[in-house]
Scaffold this active site. Structure first.
Site, PDB file in Angstrom:
ATOM      1  N   GLU A   1       0.856  -1.123   0.041  1.00 19.29           N
ATOM      2  CA  GLU A   1       0.032   0.036   0.129  1.00 19.29           C
ATOM      3  C   GLU A   1       0.850   0.961  -0.066  1.00 19.29           C
ATOM      4  O   GLU A   1       2.019   1.210   0.536  1.00 19.29           O
ATOM      5  CB  GLU A   1      -1.181   0.050   1.402  1.00 19.29           C
ATOM      6  CG  GLU A   1      -1.916  -1.335   1.405  1.00 19.29           C
ATOM      7  CD  GLU A   1      -2.753  -1.626   0.165  1.00 19.29           C
ATOM      8  OE1 GLU A   1      -2.952  -0.711  -0.697  1.00 19.29           O
ATOM      9  OE2 GLU A   1      -2.788  -2.859  -0.081  1.00 19.29           O
TER      10      GLU A   1
ATOM     11  N   ASP B   1       3.650  -3.281  -7.620  1.00 19.14           N
ATOM     12  CA  ASP B   1       4.365  -3.504  -6.614  1.00 19.14           C
ATOM     13  C   ASP B   1       5.821  -3.519  -7.125  1.00 19.14           C
ATOM     14  O   ASP B   1       6.688  -2.936  -6.013  1.00 19.14           O
ATOM     15  CB  ASP B   1       3.887  -5.072  -5.715  1.00 19.14           C
ATOM     16  CG  ASP B   1       2.550  -4.881  -5.727  1.00 19.14           C
ATOM     17  OD1 ASP B   1       1.969  -4.459  -4.309  1.00 19.14           O
ATOM     18  OD2 ASP B   1       1.711  -5.246  -6.548  1.00 19.14           O
TER      19      ASP B   1
ATOM     20  N   HIS C   1      -7.434  -3.722   0.180  1.00 21.51           N
ATOM     21  CA  HIS C   1      -6.402  -2.526   0.213  1.00 21.51           C
ATOM     22  C   HIS C   1      -5.706  -2.561   1.459  1.00 21.51           C
ATOM     23  O   HIS C   1      -5.123  -1.424   1.650  1.00 21.51           O
ATOM     24  CB  HIS C   1      -7.303  -1.164  -0.080  1.00 21.51           C
ATOM     25  CG  HIS C   1      -7.699  -1.241  -1.371  1.00 21.51           C
ATOM     26  ND1 HIS C   1      -7.224  -1.709  -2.712  1.00 21.51           N
ATOM     27  CD2 HIS C   1      -9.157  -1.108  -2.026  1.00 21.51           C
ATOM     28  CE1 HIS C   1      -8.073  -1.461  -3.960  1.00 21.51           C
ATOM     29  NE2 HIS C   1      -9.127  -1.047  -3.272  1.00 21.51           N
TER      30      HIS C   1
HETATM   31  P1  AMP Z   1      -3.997  -2.257  -3.844  1.00 21.94           P
HETATM   32  O1  AMP Z   1      -2.722  -2.964  -3.576  1.00 21.94           O
HETATM   33  O2  AMP Z   1      -4.927  -2.296  -4.814  1.00 21.94           O
HETATM   34  O3  AMP Z   1      -4.563  -1.952  -2.479  1.00 21.94           O
HETATM   35  O4  AMP Z   1      -3.356  -0.836  -4.229  1.00 21.94           O
HETATM   36  C1  AMP Z   1      -1.929  -0.599  -3.822  1.00 21.94           C
HETATM   37  C2  AMP Z   1      -2.047   1.025  -3.807  1.00 21.94           C
HETATM   38  O5  AMP Z   1      -2.136   1.474  -5.093  1.00 21.94           O
HETATM   39  C3  AMP Z   1      -2.954   1.865  -2.601  1.00 21.94           C
HETATM   40  O6  AMP Z   1      -2.210   1.861  -1.465  1.00 21.94           O
HETATM   41  C4  AMP Z   1      -2.759   3.140  -3.529  1.00 21.94           C
HETATM   42  O7  AMP Z   1      -1.630   4.055  -3.048  1.00 21.94           O
HETATM   43  C5  AMP Z   1      -2.958   2.988  -4.864  1.00 21.94           C
HETATM   44  N1  AMP Z   1      -4.496   2.737  -5.410  1.00 21.94           N
HETATM   45  C6  AMP Z   1      -5.013   1.648  -5.348  1.00 21.94           C
HETATM   46  N2  AMP Z   1      -6.290   2.041  -5.800  1.00 21.94           N
HETATM   47  C7  AMP Z   1      -6.511   3.505  -6.235  1.00 21.94           C
HETATM   48  C8  AMP Z   1      -7.449   4.249  -6.536  1.00 21.94           C
HETATM   49  N3  AMP Z   1      -8.464   3.837  -7.072  1.00 21.94           N
HETATM   50  N4  AMP Z   1      -6.880   5.512  -6.770  1.00 21.94           N
HETATM   51  C9  AMP Z   1      -5.678   6.073  -6.216  1.00 21.94           C
HETATM   52  N5  AMP Z   1      -4.569   5.158  -5.837  1.00 21.94           N
HETATM   53  C10 AMP Z   1      -5.189   3.814  -5.887  1.00 21.94           C
HETATM   54 MG    MG Z   2      -3.282  -3.787  -1.577  1.00 21.96          MG
END
Ligand code: AMP
Ligand code: MG
Length: 192
Positions: A15, A109, A165
């Site tokens: 994240e 990532d 998330h």
């Molecule tokens: P995730 O692994 O999908 O939780 O996403 C990793 C990171 O990507 C998150 O901690 C955010 O920094 C960024 N991120 C994910 N989805 C969004 C979104 N809809 N808008 C902006 N940043 C996002």
């Molecule tokens: Mg995540």
């Protein structure tokens, strides 16, 4: 076991700081949580887990959007170590396992790790090998379209466990998807 077969899939989900108004451009995002699981490729069990919050330095104040998205609170990152210390803890955990290959959902990532390592002058903690489980999921279905993790779970009729998330919960759910696709045939093949 074959000597060059990696014994673990190291599934990582990060994240990072973010905004929905352009105030944090992608090249300034920083990791705020590392979630990781060691998925044993012989048993398909998770043998160990790692979770670490990280104190961001470029945009130390989390946006309301980021807290809402990730459920990570300001105090979680205020109290956390900075990137170099967090990576040193992460490496200590990683290297207590014989061999592993870095896996994640998509390429985000990996890119984010490279960005933070460059910014903090910390060596990248993995080899150049990387498994993109999002791509493997599309190949499993026999489609070119990419799926988000939550949609992939829905597709497999699997429950999203924990909080979406959050790095550690996402890593566990990605491990569940990977176990599923590597140990079962797609439903269209079963019918055929
Ligand atoms: P995730 O692994 O999908 O939780 O996403 C990793 C990171 O990507 C998150 O901690 C955010 O920094 C960024 N991120 C994910 N989805 C969004 C979104 N809809 N808008 C902006 N940043 C996002
Ligand atoms: Mg995540």
């Amino acid at each position: 076991m074959n000597a060059d077969r990696k014994s673990y899939f190291l599934i990582v989900d990060l994240e990072a700081t973010c905004s929905n108004d352009g105030k944090i451009p992608s090249h300034e995002m920083e990791i705020i949580e590392i979630g990781a699981v060691m998925l044993n490729r012989e048993t398909w069990e998770i043998d160990a887990e790692f979770q670490q919050f990280i104190h961001p330095v470029r945009h130390p104040q989390l946006t309301a959007f980021c807290t809402e998205l990730t459920s990570i609170q300001q105090e979680d990152v205020d109290q956390a170590p900075q990137f170099a210390e967090a990576i040193s803890r992460f490496k200590e955990w990683i290297y207590s396992f014989p061999s592993h290959i870095f896996c994640s959902w998509g390429n985000y990532d990996k890119k984010q790790f490279i960005q933070d390592c460059e910014f903090h002058h910390v060596p990248y903690p993995f080899t150049s090998e990387h498994i993109n489980i999002k791509n493997e999921f599309s190949e499993y279905l026999g489609v070119s379209k990419g799926f988000g993790m939550a949609k992939a779970l829905q597709h497999l009729e699997m429950e999203l466990i924990g909080t979406h998330h959050r790095g550690i919960d996402d890593a566990r759910n990605i491990a569940a998807i990977y176990r599923h696709i590597k140990t079962r045939k797609p439903s269209h093949e079963k019918r055929g």
